[in-house]
Design a protein around this motif. Structure first.
Motif, PDB file in Angstrom:
ATOM      1  N   PRO A  15       0.805  -1.223   0.000  1.00 39.62           N
ATOM      2  CA  PRO A  15       0.000   0.000   0.000  1.00 39.62           C
ATOM      3  C   PRO A  15       0.846   1.285   0.000  1.00 39.62           C
ATOM      4  CG  PRO A  15      -0.919  -1.554   1.553  1.00 39.62           C
ATOM      5  CD  PRO A  15       0.378  -2.147   1.065  1.00 39.62           C
ATOM      6  N   GLU A  16       1.987   1.288   0.684  1.00 36.68           N
ATOM      7  CA  GLU A  16       2.831   2.481   0.739  1.00 36.68           C
ATOM      8  C   GLU A  16       3.311   2.898  -0.649  1.00 36.68           C
ATOM      9  OE1 GLU A  16       2.606   0.452   4.558  1.00 36.68           O
ATOM     10  OE2 GLU A  16       3.234  -0.300   2.609  1.00 36.68           O
ATOM     11  N   TRP A  19       0.238   4.182  -2.507  1.00 38.23           N
ATOM     12  CA  TRP A  19      -0.088   5.478  -1.913  1.00 38.23           C
ATOM     13  C   TRP A  19       0.773   6.576  -2.525  1.00 38.23           C
ATOM     14  CZ3 TRP A  19      -3.712   7.620   1.077  1.00 38.23           C
ATOM     15  CH2 TRP A  19      -3.449   8.856   1.649  1.00 38.23           C
ATOM     16  N   GLU A  67      -3.167   8.066   5.742  1.00 38.82           N
ATOM     17  CA  GLU A  67      -2.002   7.510   5.047  1.00 38.82           C
ATOM     18  C   GLU A  67      -1.649   6.148   5.609  1.00 38.82           C
ATOM     19  OE1 GLU A  67       2.605   8.759   4.110  1.00 38.82           O
ATOM     20  OE2 GLU A  67       1.243  10.276   4.855  1.00 38.82           O
ATOM     21  N   PRO A  68      -1.384   5.145   4.821  1.00 36.36           N
ATOM     22  CA  PRO A  68      -1.462   5.055   3.369  1.00 36.36           C
ATOM     23  C   PRO A  68      -2.696   4.307   2.879  1.00 36.36           C
ATOM     24  CG  PRO A  68      -0.137   3.226   4.152  1.00 36.36           C
ATOM     25  CD  PRO A  68      -0.666   3.969   5.376  1.00 36.36           C
ATOM     26  N   TYR A  69      -3.859   4.554   3.480  1.00 35.89           N
ATOM     27  CA  TYR A  69      -5.017   3.737   3.156  1.00 35.89           C
ATOM     28  C   TYR A  69      -6.198   4.459   2.530  1.00 35.89           C
ATOM     29  CZ  TYR A  69      -2.402   0.527   6.052  1.00 35.89           C
ATOM     30  OH  TYR A  69      -1.405  -0.249   6.556  1.00 35.89           O
ATOM     31  N   GLU A  70      -6.363   5.737   2.795  1.00 37.28           N
ATOM     32  CA  GLU A  70      -7.530   6.416   2.234  1.00 37.28           C
ATOM     33  C   GLU A  70      -7.233   7.887   1.960  1.00 37.28           C
ATOM     34  OE1 GLU A  70     -12.354   6.809   2.818  1.00 37.28           O
ATOM     35  OE2 GLU A  70     -11.170   5.838   4.385  1.00 37.28           O
ATOM     36  N   ILE A  89      -9.349   4.145  -1.798  1.00 33.73           N
ATOM     37  CA  ILE A  89      -9.150   3.271  -0.647  1.00 33.73           C
ATOM     38  C   ILE A  89      -8.165   2.184  -1.065  1.00 33.73           C
ATOM     39  CG2 ILE A  89     -10.221   1.626   0.943  1.00 33.73           C
ATOM     40  CD1 ILE A  89     -12.815   3.261   0.645  1.00 33.73           C
ATOM     41  N   LEU A  90      -7.106   2.027  -0.271  1.00 29.75           N
ATOM     42  CA  LEU A  90      -6.082   1.015  -0.514  1.00 29.75           C
ATOM     43  C   LEU A  90      -6.178  -0.031   0.588  1.00 29.75           C
ATOM     44  CD1 LEU A  90      -3.039   3.345  -1.311  1.00 29.75           C
ATOM     45  CD2 LEU A  90      -4.727   2.403  -2.883  1.00 29.75           C
ATOM     46  N   THR A  91      -6.295  -1.291   0.182  1.00 27.67           N
ATOM     47  CA  THR A  91      -6.413  -2.387   1.129  1.00 27.67           C
ATOM     48  C   THR A  91      -5.283  -3.378   0.891  1.00 27.67           C
ATOM     49  OG1 THR A  91      -8.822  -2.139   1.031  1.00 27.67           O
ATOM     50  CG2 THR A  91      -7.967  -4.184   1.980  1.00 27.67           C
ATOM     51  N   PRO A  92      -4.470  -3.656   1.934  1.00 31.36           N
ATOM     52  CA  PRO A  92      -3.430  -4.674   1.762  1.00 31.36           C
ATOM     53  C   PRO A  92      -4.074  -6.058   1.595  1.00 31.36           C
ATOM     54  CG  PRO A  92      -3.345  -3.708   3.987  1.00 31.36           C
ATOM     55  CD  PRO A  92      -4.484  -3.074   3.261  1.00 31.36           C
ATOM     56  N   THR A  97      -1.751  -4.885  -3.185  1.00 24.84           N
ATOM     57  CA  THR A  97      -2.738  -3.908  -2.725  1.00 24.84           C
ATOM     58  C   THR A  97      -3.947  -3.915  -3.642  1.00 24.84           C
ATOM     59  OG1 THR A  97      -0.989  -2.477  -1.877  1.00 24.84           O
ATOM     60  CG2 THR A  97      -3.121  -1.434  -2.280  1.00 24.84           C
TER      61      THR A  97
END
Length: 179
Positions: A15-16, A19, A67-70, A89-92, A97
């Protein structure tokens, strides 16, 4: 009434890294548009349109930042009555991701085109077709935002599936070459 573009994409990166591609000024310029973005809640910034023949500015404000998800920001060009909202929206997940994009805007801010979308055409060709059709619509009808309509009519898919994926791959390759 709202018009919504919802997209999902998987990237084989943490995700980083994803992001950085959606929340970094120089990375955004590579795949989306020139901008003066800063990942700071309440920051007002602009995207500069790169569509041929259109010199548009999109006015934005960072509305949500986890950070680093939404990341969420408003999106409004000169002809839109009210801002639309872009939410990332980032989901591991195993191996990378999952990216979820939702762009929500008011129906009246997008061009009403009566002809169906042609899935075999590029978003540029679709936009050109829509501009030609919109030229034939009476001036009494509200045309709305050509730029916003392009994003709801396939440009987000192209950017997420092609351009963003290319930038992520290139930046990974560049980082590997530096080590």
């Amino acid at each position: 009434m709202f018009r919504v573009a919802k997209l999902e994409a998987f990237y084989p990166y943490p995700p980083e890294k994803v992001w950085k591609a959606i929340a970094n000024r120089s990375s955004l310029a590579k795949w989306l548009m020139e901008n003066d973005f800063e990942p700071r809640l309440g920051h007002k910034f602009c995207f500069q349109s790169q569509l041929p023949g259109l010199n548009e500015v999109i006015y934005c404000e960072v509305l949500k930042l986890v950070e680093p998800y939404e990341l969420a920001y408003s999106w409004q060009d000169n002809v839109m009555e009210s801002p639309s909202i872009v939410n990332w929206i980032l989901t591991p997940v195993d191996g990378g991701t999952q990216l979820h994009l939702e762009h929500r805007g008011y129906q009246q801010d997008a061009i009403a085109i009566s002809q169906p979308k042609r899935p075999t055409q590029s978003w540029q060709a679709q936009l050109t077709h829509q501009v030609l059709v919109s030229d034939r619509i009476s001036e009494s009808q509200q045309l709305g935002s050509i730029l916003l309509n392009s994003y709801f009519s396939g440009k987000w898919e192209y950017l997420i599936n092609d351009k963003l994926a290319e930038v992520l791959a290139q930046e990974t390759q560049d980082n590997f070459a530096l080590s």
